[in-house]
Write a protein that holds these residues in place. Structure first.
Motif, mmCIF file in Angstrom:
data_model
loop_
_atom_site.group_PDB
_atom_site.id
_atom_site.type_symbol
_atom_site.label_atom_id
_atom_site.label_comp_id
_atom_site.label_asym_id
_atom_site.label_seq_id
_atom_site.Cartn_x
_atom_site.Cartn_y
_atom_site.Cartn_z
ATOM 1 N N GLY A 27 -51.652 -88.902 49.646
ATOM 2 C CA GLY A 27 -52.192 -88.676 50.982
ATOM 3 C C GLY A 27 -52.970 -89.879 51.478
ATOM 4 N N SER A 68 -50.889 -92.868 52.558
ATOM 5 C CA SER A 68 -50.484 -92.827 53.966
ATOM 6 C C SER A 68 -51.675 -93.078 54.877
ATOM 7 C CB SER A 68 -49.900 -91.455 54.303
ATOM 8 O OG SER A 68 -48.526 -91.458 54.196
ATOM 9 N N LEU A 69 -52.781 -92.412 54.557
ATOM 10 C CA LEU A 69 -53.946 -92.430 55.442
ATOM 11 C C LEU A 69 -54.488 -93.841 55.626
ATOM 12 C CD1 LEU A 69 -55.938 -90.511 56.935
ATOM 13 C CD2 LEU A 69 -57.371 -90.630 54.922
ATOM 14 N N GLY A 114 -52.161 -96.006 57.497
ATOM 15 C CA GLY A 114 -52.115 -95.542 58.885
ATOM 16 C C GLY A 114 -53.324 -95.988 59.668
ATOM 17 N N VAL A 115 -54.520 -95.882 59.069
ATOM 18 C CA VAL A 115 -55.734 -96.313 59.764
ATOM 19 C C VAL A 115 -55.681 -97.822 60.017
ATOM 20 C CG1 VAL A 115 -58.234 -96.555 59.574
ATOM 21 C CG2 VAL A 115 -57.139 -94.436 58.876
ATOM 22 N N GLU A 166 -53.009 -99.597 60.464
ATOM 23 C CA GLU A 166 -52.080 -99.839 61.567
ATOM 24 C C GLU A 166 -52.681 -99.422 62.894
ATOM 25 O OE1 GLU A 166 -48.387 -97.957 60.649
ATOM 26 O OE2 GLU A 166 -47.860 -99.442 59.130
ATOM 27 N N ALA A 167 -53.435 -98.314 62.880
ATOM 28 C CA ALA A 167 -54.046 -97.846 64.123
ATOM 29 C C ALA A 167 -55.115 -98.829 64.597
ATOM 30 C CB ALA A 167 -54.643 -96.457 63.912
ATOM 31 N N TYR A 187 -49.103 -95.556 66.515
ATOM 32 C CA TYR A 187 -49.609 -96.181 65.281
ATOM 33 C C TYR A 187 -50.373 -95.200 64.420
ATOM 34 C CZ TYR A 187 -48.811 -99.903 68.557
ATOM 35 O OH TYR A 187 -48.238 -100.706 69.484
ATOM 36 N N TRP A 188 -50.744 -94.066 64.991
ATOM 37 C CA TRP A 188 -51.518 -93.097 64.224
ATOM 38 C C TRP A 188 -50.646 -92.258 63.301
ATOM 39 C CZ3 TRP A 188 -56.553 -93.109 63.539
ATOM 40 C CH2 TRP A 188 -57.340 -93.810 64.475
ATOM 41 N N LYS A 216 -48.846 -92.600 60.518
ATOM 42 C CA LYS A 216 -49.065 -92.591 59.067
ATOM 43 C C LYS A 216 -50.407 -91.975 58.714
ATOM 44 C CE LYS A 216 -46.173 -96.209 57.244
ATOM 45 N NZ LYS A 216 -46.144 -97.656 57.153
ATOM 46 N N ALA A 217 -51.428 -92.294 59.525
ATOM 47 C CA ALA A 217 -52.760 -91.755 59.248
ATOM 48 C C ALA A 217 -52.737 -90.237 59.312
ATOM 49 C CB ALA A 217 -53.768 -92.328 60.241
ATOM 50 N N GLN A 274 -50.098 -88.320 58.963
ATOM 51 C CA GLN A 274 -49.309 -87.882 57.808
ATOM 52 C C GLN A 274 -50.200 -87.725 56.573
ATOM 53 O OE1 GLN A 274 -46.122 -90.496 56.568
ATOM 54 N NE2 GLN A 274 -44.748 -89.481 57.996
ATOM 55 N N GLY A 275 -50.999 -88.774 56.316
ATOM 56 C CA GLY A 275 -51.892 -88.743 55.165
ATOM 57 C C GLY A 275 -52.878 -87.604 55.248
#
Lengths: 356, 196
Positions: free
Chosen positions: A143, A146-147, A150-151, A153-154, B162-163, B165-166, B168-169
């Protein structure tokens, strides 16, 4: 006197047939193979062999980040855990560092320390879920894998790349000091610390006990939660440190930094003889595992095309995979053979260890 | 294993291979081919779901996952089951590859790289216990839909993509926590376990 000699001889033999010695042999063998067969052109266009000092330093520089992640993973895997999020955390830390320095205008040293702290906090998230809530490490770190990415990339909207870091910082990843690449000193320092922690302290013992049996460790009065927390937080901090070195080496911080590094690091740890089921393993083995993979990756590129089939990168992947399976089979062989030989005929109540 | 798979790249080394025309969409038109791919996958899912639910062999998998030693004492051979499951996994990966290949005229050796972690995530979100012995294929399917639908949903909600993957996690973490909480509240005494 004779008993002393005997015990010494026994120790000597045990030292010789250790798994690490085998790994060292593989390392020396592949290095020699590249030394004899490998050639490449240097910066001045001259054909040089694999044995140049420049190339050794190159290997060292490129293996530092994955090496750091592997060092971070060794204590975690000793507890029969896993941390898939270190590669993503490397990316997130790089972005955080770039943002703090570039966007927030912090001085480099402050941004660096803040990044290490952020890495610790991110590791702390893993630690809380795994050590406190007792969630399976595989799922939790999957998890956060990904998180974190993802952060990252955001934060950068998938596009921003931080560059133009000051020369004093790039020195850390691109120059030599005291005869070695700068990041090698950091790597060696971390390696020595982790080695001491795992092999010479109570914490290291506790890590192993947790790996063998968390319940046993609990009943033995060991601080299971605290030790697990330490392992995962430390993994976070070391991943952040790897991010700093990565940024300094490439001169840029991007959200995709360190993609896939976690699997390379795990490969190195397992190749180094650490059991994925916990309890067994050494830091020395991890270091040798990192070295074997790094030398193979770098060395294959120096071989003539005919020998390495087509592409060096893919050959390295293939050989690493084959070596890993071979190592695992080798480690399982004695157990398998003895089970074959000594299987009792009426074993209805023989307890077998709970499969992890 | 992952690393070994990378070695498959050797076979083609990044070059695209042009397949005969008849391979694409199994030689049908694109619209018909899409249906065949979709129905083929769904049909296989339904078959396997029924198999794990009702076939003896399917129940063996649950038994071994739940407690290998108990299964052995009950007359199941855990090693055979493990072997069969991994062999089936390879066959399914091959089937997925076929469904993937027919969609484009080229074969890319890097196809599917990075999918392994996504797939594990989908299965876990679908309520399959990582410690084994619990879960269903339909659950995993729902988990997959949930994760796949994030990206279109974000676009629909005008949130930056862009959010993805975040989120998803976060879903994985929430699903895992919720699952453990559910089990905790059901069993009065939680087992002392650091790792599963």
């Amino acid at each position: 006197m004779s008993s002393w000699t005997k015990s010494f001889r026994g120790n000597w033999r045990r030292f010789l047939i250790r798994y690490e010695m085998l790994l060292l042999l593989v390392l020396v063998a592949e290095w020699l193979a590249f030394y004899y067969f490998g050639t490449s052109t240097n910066r001045r266009g001259m054909v040089v062999g694999f044995g140049t000092l420049d190339r050794q330093f190159d290997i060292l520089r490129h293996s530092c980040e994955i090496g750091l992640l592997a060092l971070a993973l060794t204590p975690v895997i000793l507890t029969a855990g896993i941390d898939l999020s270190v590669g993503s955390l490397l990316g997130l830390s790089a972005v955080v560092f770039g943002a703090l320095w570039h966007d927030a205008g912090w001085p480099v040293w402050l941004a660096a320390f803040a990044t290490l702290f952020a890495g610790g906090v991110a590791g702390g998230l893993n630690a809380v879920l795994i050590a406190r809530l007792k969630l399976p490490p595989l799922i939790v770190t999957l998890g956060t894998y990904s998180l974190f990415r993802g952060v990252a990339e955001a934060l950068t909207r998938g596009a921003v790349t931080y560059t133009d870091f000051p020369v004093g910082f790039l020195f850390l990843g691109q120059e030599r000091g005291w005869g070695l690449p700068m990041q090698a000193w950091i790597f060696l320092g971390v390696a020595a610390s982790v080695w001491t922690l795992v092999h010479r302290t109570m914490v290291g013992r506790t890590l192993r006990v947790i790996g063998f049996s968390p319940e046993g460790a609990h009943y033995a009065g060991l601080a299971v939660t605290r030790t697990l927390t330490l392992a995962y937080v430390m993994a976070g901090v070391i991943a952040a440190l790897a991010a700093l070195i990565y940024t300094a080496r490439l001169g840029q911080a991007k959200a995709d930094a360190g993609t896939g590094y976690e699997l390379f690091a795990i490969t190195a740890v397992v190749l180094g003889g650490t059991s994925i089921f916990g309890g067994r393993g050494t830091v020395t083995g991890t270091l040798l595992g990192v070295a074997v993979i790094a030398v193979m990756k770098n060395g294959l590129a120096t071989l003539p095309i005919v020998i390495r089939w087509n592409a060096a990168e893919e050959s390295a992947g293939l050989l690493t995979g084959a070596l890993l399976i071979f190592a695992l089979a080798l480690a399982a062989a004695p157990k398998f053979l003895s089970a074959r030989r000594a299987r009792p005929h009426f074993s209805a109540v023989t307890p077998i260890p709970k499969s992890p | 294993m992952v690393a070994l798979r990378q070695g498959l790249n050797l076979v083609q080394q990044g070059e695209f291979v042009n397949l005969p025309e008849r391979v694409q969409w199994f030689g049908f038109s694109q619209s018909a081919g899409q249906w065949i791919v979709l129905l083929g996958a769904l049909g296989l899912l339904a078959t396997l779901a029924a198999g794990t639910r009702w076939l003896t062999a399917g129940r063996y998998v649950y038994a071994v996952g739940s407690d290998a030693e108990a299964a052995r004492l009950a007359g199941i051979r855990p090693r055979m089951v493990t072997f069969g499951v991994f062999a089936l996994m390879g066959a399914l990966a091959g089937f997925a590859a076929v469904l993937n290949i027919v969609q484009s005229p080229q074969v890319q050796p890097l196809a599917g790289s990075g999918l392994e972690l996504k797939v594990i995530a989908a299965v876990v979100v679908g309520g399959v216990a990582i410690s084994g012995g619990r879960g269903s294929l339909w659950g995993a399917f729902v988990g997959l839909l949930l994760l796949v639908c994030i990206s279109p949903a974000l676009i629909h909600l005008h949130v930056e993509a862009y959010w993805e993957k975040a989120i998803q996690g976060a879903i994985i973490l929430i699903a895992a926590t919720a699952e453990v909480m559910r089990i905790r509240t059901r069993n009065a005494r939680p087992p002392v376990r650091a790792n599963a």
